[in-house]
Scaffold this active site. Sequence first.
Site, short mmCIF file in Angstrom:
data_model
loop_
_atom_site.label_atom_id
_atom_site.label_comp_id
_atom_site.label_asym_id
_atom_site.label_seq_id
_atom_site.Cartn_x
_atom_site.Cartn_y
_atom_site.Cartn_z
N ILE A 67 -19.61 0.46 68.36
CA ILE A 67 -19.45 1.54 69.32
C ILE A 67 -20.76 2.33 69.40
O ILE A 67 -21.59 2.28 68.49
CB ILE A 67 -18.28 2.48 68.97
CG1 ILE A 67 -18.50 3.13 67.61
CG2 ILE A 67 -16.96 1.72 68.97
CD1 ILE A 67 -17.40 4.07 67.20
N LYS A 68 -20.92 3.07 70.50
CA LYS A 68 -22.17 3.81 70.72
C LYS A 68 -21.97 5.27 70.32
O LYS A 68 -21.46 6.08 71.09
CB LYS A 68 -22.58 3.71 72.19
CG LYS A 68 -23.07 2.33 72.58
CD LYS A 68 -23.43 2.24 74.04
CE LYS A 68 -24.74 2.95 74.37
NZ LYS A 68 -25.91 2.23 73.85
N THR A 69 -22.37 5.58 69.11
CA THR A 69 -22.27 6.94 68.57
C THR A 69 -23.64 7.60 68.60
O THR A 69 -24.63 7.00 68.17
CB THR A 69 -21.74 6.90 67.13
OG1 THR A 69 -20.55 6.13 67.07
CG2 THR A 69 -21.46 8.30 66.62
#
Length: 310
Positions: A163-165
């Site tokens: 995921i893009k955190t």
Amino acid sequence: MSDRPEMFEGTDRIWMDGEFVDFEDAQTHVLTHALHYGTGVFEGVRCYDTEQGPAIFRWEEHLDRLYKSAKPYDLDIEFSKAELTEATTELIETEGFESCYIRPIVYYGFDSLGVSPKSCPTKTTIAAWPWGAYLGEEALEEGVDVMVSSWRKHASSQIPTNIKTTGLYVNSMLAGEEARRNGYTEAIVLNKEGNVAEGPGENIFMVRDGEIYTPGLAESILEGITRNTAITLAEEMGYTVHEEATISRGELYTADELFFTGTAAEVTPIRSVDDNEIGEGTKGPVTDELQTAFFDVIESGDREEWFHYV
């Protein structure tokens, strides 16, 4: 219009929590939880000027990943996918963009500064601006020189890697800046086992003996949407694609071809790694064919399932 960073010239409004605000008024508090702890998720999306008009590339897939990214952090996005789509479309239309880069971001705002964000509101913002080739127009043709970074990619057992955190991109920044300080355009990051993971903001592909290899999800990579696009196109063109590959550092130096993929990087050849020339030191034939196929799709806009027309 006040002084602004070059990349934001011509951008007048930003969508914040259901309202369009002027560029200068798109602000958040200095005690915002996400500023202190990196508790946000985001997407990078491109809108292209296709033969059929401005169209957002693989918007639905990016939206799906945004909502999935929010789950591990208990970020409750109060807007539906349809509402975010409407806001993004209106933003592009009112700004008059034919092509642009789109940045949706969801983060914990200001309330308390304990590590737990449970009392902090979830904030949602969408910005868009004109942005050309991420690694430079010349890089698309001539390729880039990269180095293997001394910084390793964190494992998915430590922090989710699929995921893009926002906070996790400190890792990417360290790797990329190390490369640039040493005279390279970009970095390649290894995972904790010492195998190839990805670039700081790109997935990586290797060509060997006419077949294509790319690290799998178990190698601590982001499941890139442009990565998926490249795999789909390559398979349609008849190539064998090993999409769950484990690639050692040494294999980089002996590869026939290497290239990056990403929303920002698109399909960018790699001409050298740690000063070792890859192939002939130019864009290889497989990379060239795949890059051409990618931009043919982008320019024509004829794969309706991949485009949301503005």
